[in-house]
Design an enzyme around this catalytic site. Structure first.
Site, PDB file in Angstrom:
ATOM      1  CG  LEU A 190      -4.610   9.010   2.975  1.00  0.00           C
ATOM      2  CD1 LEU A 190      -5.443   9.692   1.828  1.00  0.00           C
ATOM      3  CD2 LEU A 190      -4.462   7.550   2.480  1.00  0.00           C
TER       4      LEU A 190
ATOM      5  CD  GLU B  82      -5.167   0.531  10.031  1.00  0.00           C
ATOM      6  OE1 GLU B  82      -5.344   1.303   8.860  1.00  0.00           O
ATOM      7  OE2 GLU B  82      -6.094   0.291  10.537  1.00  0.00           O
TER       8      GLU B  82
ATOM      9  N   GLY C  63       0.868  -1.343  -0.122  1.00  0.00           N
ATOM     10  CA  GLY C  63       0.052  -0.003  -0.034  1.00  0.00           C
ATOM     11  C   GLY C  63       1.014   1.332  -0.030  1.00  0.00           C
TER      12      GLY C  63
ATOM     13  NE  ARG D 122      -6.295   7.071  11.259  1.00  0.00           N
ATOM     14  CZ  ARG D 122      -7.315   7.631  10.529  1.00  0.00           C
ATOM     15  NH1 ARG D 122      -7.064   8.750   9.843  1.00  0.00           N
ATOM     16  NH2 ARG D 122      -8.243   6.689   9.793  1.00  0.00           N
TER      17      ARG D 122
ATOM     18  CG  LEU E 299     -15.217   5.394   5.092  1.00  0.00           C
ATOM     19  CD1 LEU E 299     -15.412   5.555   6.375  1.00  0.00           C
ATOM     20  CD2 LEU E 299     -13.939   5.265   4.487  1.00  0.00           C
TER      21      LEU E 299
ATOM     22  N   GLY F 228       4.180   0.797   2.419  1.00  0.00           N
ATOM     23  CA  GLY F 228       5.012  -0.189   1.723  1.00  0.00           C
ATOM     24  C   GLY F 228       5.643   0.432   0.686  1.00  0.00           C
TER      25      GLY F 228
END
Lengths: 324, 560
Positions: free
Chosen positions: B380, B363, B12, B374, B240, B15
């Protein structure tokens, strides 16, 4: 929010090349609500009936692009396709792997050609050291410039368009709708410094192989409209190279042809596209046609209402003139 | 055995940013991911990325908002570094090609977000994660000759010998082959673990694989009891609905038609911090002011079709497709769902963990900058800021490393052996059933509101599930894309983490941020202004505590 449930028969393509001699279809029956997405049904099959059913999935909200498959022969995202309307329309629900990509197992396909085509269009900003980016601040970009991307930033690389595309099926040289929509995204990017080069290159790297069938636009779950962006690329490509490349000569010839007589003049189009040498190359084919249908090889007379065609052309060239 | 200098697990944003930093440092890098990088869950982030870039805003305000949002559990030195890096990080991503939404003057558009004193959330419509993920993958792709992508490989363990990382063991889904990948540096960036809960905004792939592997390898996990519930998710699916919907002016209402946030956050109403809004919705529903079925309404109608369809395009699609609701003409039903783990593999601001050669970011990690809660728009940013730091630190460690790491056949067998046993069983526990029971347990006993009795019951049930997991069975015998095997591994990872969450929550006898104990309703700075650390033992997690780092901000009562 409990709705009435329906009993849904689901036929799923099954094939494990490491163990099965041939593919088969397994039939499952599930009690679902009509708005239940196909993915939810497939996962409940995995969880309750057959854990060996194999598919790619992750976000279940149409943003990761994992679960594209053939649903009643259309390339769709399983997470975004409700079952009820499918059963209503087709009387059944058949789930199969995407097309134009080899099956690895059940609904999982080999996407390497799809990813290679994406990589081939060089999907990254190409810079010019003589025009460096502003140091420490973002490039300015107006909302109007952002609008030029159309919906291409919404692409989730699900490959539904690639699966639906007959040009991908017939010609390995065609990069596919997603790659071309992605190319368009870089061509209109004001930060990219290789626009001209990109437009010239793509003309010999597959742009003109698009069949304009619009199946990609129909398949796209994010409204990216690859077909329309390919059309835009063609226009930009003609403008970039003055229409000297074969594909663009064909397009321009086609346009002039119709304007002149209101219908296609095939011999002339061949000459416009491929020149006299091209015409000579087609001589054998031409002779065969001439023997069977001599009228098609003659120059056709203009249609009666040529003036109307001219009006259409003027409106298309200058949209302010008409009411388009 | 394969060999690289830096192995990054997870592709992601964190990484990939780590991989890019390690590649730029000249190291031989492997990127191992169970998904194609573009399918990573980072792409699902909607609302935006925080950076105090406007002349009227300031980095100090961003720091203060983050410290306050964390309920004073965030490490202030790390938060200061984090907020200072925000501007350069966003500019870098813009230069990499991210298509951000713009203001009429050509600058980056910003929207208000919860818990923020200023509109500082930079966005790309309501698909900011996707925009960033595309840009970083396309940038990293220009270095494709300098790293190896192991795509659709599942991590099974991190190998540590004599206190130092040796590499990882993973298997290739396409062939079923288990392999050792040796490297002096390993970066874990495996993202969320929200699938521990029944109702979550997280993707199916968010199963905490890297966090569990680090824990099993002896690394300390930090603050795992702090679980964020996002206030606005679709009640049935947990999908979401971005905080950006309230940032653009959306409002919450109960079944009496009241704008109930006035009771919970009189100053900022719907844009209070997420823990506050989630508790408010849960309370309204629990006290009988929810809609039948148990949810609140999020109203956008007053914003008008044009604004809704341009700035909240994905939300429109989600609501129409997944809830059969048109937000232009009717309210969206919402209820809180698990969204984010503030806790994770304990790291410092360079991404280093308690194990030599092991790094973590995103995360999966806990620096900690989010503390007990948070703020929207900070995750992000975290992936990119600390992904880069972890990549740099991992590259430096690999360059300095003089020993030659080895993955022995016995290490691979330690992963493969249990799998063989799971496949050989004639009878045993079904991974999907264990998963469902774990999810229901965590939802019921370790949710938004917590009590001692519930948490004790939660511990008992999670431990019983872990016992049953010893007898888990894989019925699929194929070596090609055996997802039944993946299911079994993932449930094992999640059960490890579930136990750490519930044990930490039981021990923490106070309410702070997202951790709300109805039996201890006050924050207790005298006893609990400290991080929870968990180390794995055969008897369960062993807890210890470490101090919170302070610089300038004194703890105050948190009012929105």
């Amino acid at each position: 929010m409990a709705a009435k449930t329906i009993s849904a028969p689901i036929e799923v393509y099954r094939y494990d090349p490491s163990r099965d001699r041939a593919p088969r279809y397994d039939r499952f029956t599930l009690e679902v609500e009509p708005h239940t997405p196909v993915l939810t049904a497939l996962l409940s099959i995995r969880n309750q009936q057959d854990p060996s059913l194999t598919l790619r999935y992750s976000c279940r909200s149409a943003i990761c692009g994992s679960c594209a498959m053939q649903i009643n022969s259309k390339s769709r995202l399983a997470c975004q396709t409700p079952i009820g309307p499918e059963i209503e329309r087709h009387g059944r629900l058949v789930v199969e792997p995407m097309r134009n990509q080899a099956v690895l197992r059940d609904l999982v396909v080999d996407q390497s050609s799809f990813w290679q085509n994406y990589r081939k269009i060089e999907p990254y900003l190409k810079l010019d050291p003589r025009q460096p980016m502003p140091e420490g601040t973002p490039n300015p970009m107006t909302p109007a410039e952002v609008d030029r991307f159309h919906e291409t930033p919404r692409c989730i690389a699900c490959a539904a368009c690639y699966s639906a595309c007959p040009a991908v099926e017939s010609d390995p040289a065609f990069p596919g709708p997603m790659a071309l929509a992605k190319l368009y995204r870089f061509v209109v990017d004001p930060r990219d410094r290789a626009t001209q080069d990109r437009l010239v290159r793509i003309q010999t790297e597959g742009l003109w192989l698009c069949l304009r069938c619009h199946l990609c636009t129909e398949a796209c779950p994010k409204d990216v409209q690859p077909s329309e962006r390919i059309r835009d690329l063609k226009e930009l490509a003609i403008a970039a190279q003055g229409g000297t490349e074969r594909g663009s000569r064909h397009a321009i010839g086609f346009k002039e042809n119709i304007r002149e007589r209101g219908l296609l003049q095939e011999m002339k189009l061949v000459r416009q596209t491929d020149g006299l040498a091209g015409l000579a190359g087609q001589l054998g084919q031409g002779l065969r046609i001439w023997r069977k249908k001599p009228e098609t090889t003659k120059r056709p007379p203009a249609i009666e209402d040529l003036a109307q065609v001219e009006t259409l052309y003027r409106e298309l060239d200058d949209p302010t003139e008409g009411h388009r | 055995m394969r060999r690289h200098e830096v192995v990054v697990v997870g592709a992601g944003l964190a990484g990939q940013r780590a991989a890019l930093a390690a590649v730029e440092a000249g190291r031989d890098v492997a990127v191992v991911s169970k998904l194609h990088p573009l399918r990573s869950h980072s792409g699902a982030a909607q609302g935006g990325i925080n950076a105090a870039v406007g002349a009227e805003d300031s980095v100090d305000t961003h720091i203060y908002d983050t410290v306050k949002g964390s309920d004073y559990l965030g490490d202030q030195d790390a938060i200061e570094f984090f907020c200072r890096e925000a501007g350069p990080t966003v500019v870098e991503m813009e230069h990499f090609g991210t298509i951000f939404s713009r203001s009429p003057d050509g600058s980056l558009a910003r929207r208000p977000f919860g818990g923020a004193g200023f509109p500082r959330t930079i966005y790309a419509a309501d698909r900011t994660g996707l925009a960033l993920l595309q840009a970083i993958w396309e940038r990293l792709g220009t270095e494709s000759s300098r790293f190896t992508l192991y795509q659709e490989w599942d991590l099974t363990r991190v190998v540590v010998r004599d206190g130092a990382v040796q590499g990882i063991v993973a298997f290739d889904r396409a062939t079923g082959a288990f392999e050792g990948i040796a490297a002096p540096s390993v970066v874990l960036a495996t993202g969320p673990s929200g699938r521990i809960y029944a109702r979550t905004t997280n993707a199916h792939s968010c199963t905490g694989d890297g966090v569990a592997a680090a824990y099993e390898a002896g690394a300390l996990l930090k603050d795992m009891e702090f679980v964020q519930f996002h206030p606005t998710a679709l009640p049935d699916s947990g999908i979401l609905i971005t905080e950006g919907a309230r940032g653009e002016g959306g409002i919450l209402k109960n079944s009496l038609g009241e704008r109930f946030m006035a009771r919970y956050a009189p100053h900022v109403l719907d844009l209070a911090s997420r823990d506050v809004v989630s508790r408010a919705i849960a309370t309204e529903v629990a006290e009988g002011r929810g809609f039948p079925g148990g949810f609140a309404h999020l109203e956008l109608m007053h914003l008008g079709r044009e604004k809704i369809e341009s700035r909240l395009q994905e939300i429109c699609d989600f609501s129409r497709h997944f809830a059969g609701i048109d937000p232009v003409t009717e309210p969206i039903p919402v209820y809180p769902a698990q969204h984010y783990m503030m806790g994770g593999i304990g790291t410092n601001a360079t991404g280093a963990t308690s194990v030599r050669g092991l790094f973590a970011a995103g995360e999966a990690a806990c620096v900690s900058i989010h503390g007990a809660n948070r703020l929207g728009g900070n995750s992000l940013l975290e992936t990119l800021v600390f992904g880069k730091q972890a990549g740099i630190a991992a590259a430096e460690h690999a360059a300095r490393s003089s020993t030659r790491p080895e993955i022995a056949a016995a290490d691979v067998d330690a992963s493969q052996g249990p799998i063989r046993a799971m496949m050989a069983r004639k009878d045993g526990e079904d991974p999907a059933a264990l998963r469902a029971e774990m999810q229901a347990t965590m939802e019921r006993y370790v949710g938004i509101y917590r009590t001692e009795a519930d948490l004790l019951e939660g511990i008992r049930r999670v431990r019983a599930l872990r016992q049953r997991y010893e007898n888990v069975r894989i019925v699929d015998r194929s070596s090609v894309y055996n997802l039944n095997l993946t299911d079994a591994l993932e449930v094992g990872h999640m059960l490890e983490l579930a136990e750490v969450i519930v044990v930490g929550a039981y021990a923490r006898t106070e309410s702070r941020g997202a951790h709300s104990r109805t039996d201890y309703p006050k924050r207790d700075d005298a006893h609990w202004m400290k991080h929870t650390l968990a180390r794995r033992s055969d008897r369960g997690p062993e807890l210890s505590y470490s101090p919170v780092a302070y610089t300038r901000w004194e703890p105050k009562e948190r009012v929105y």
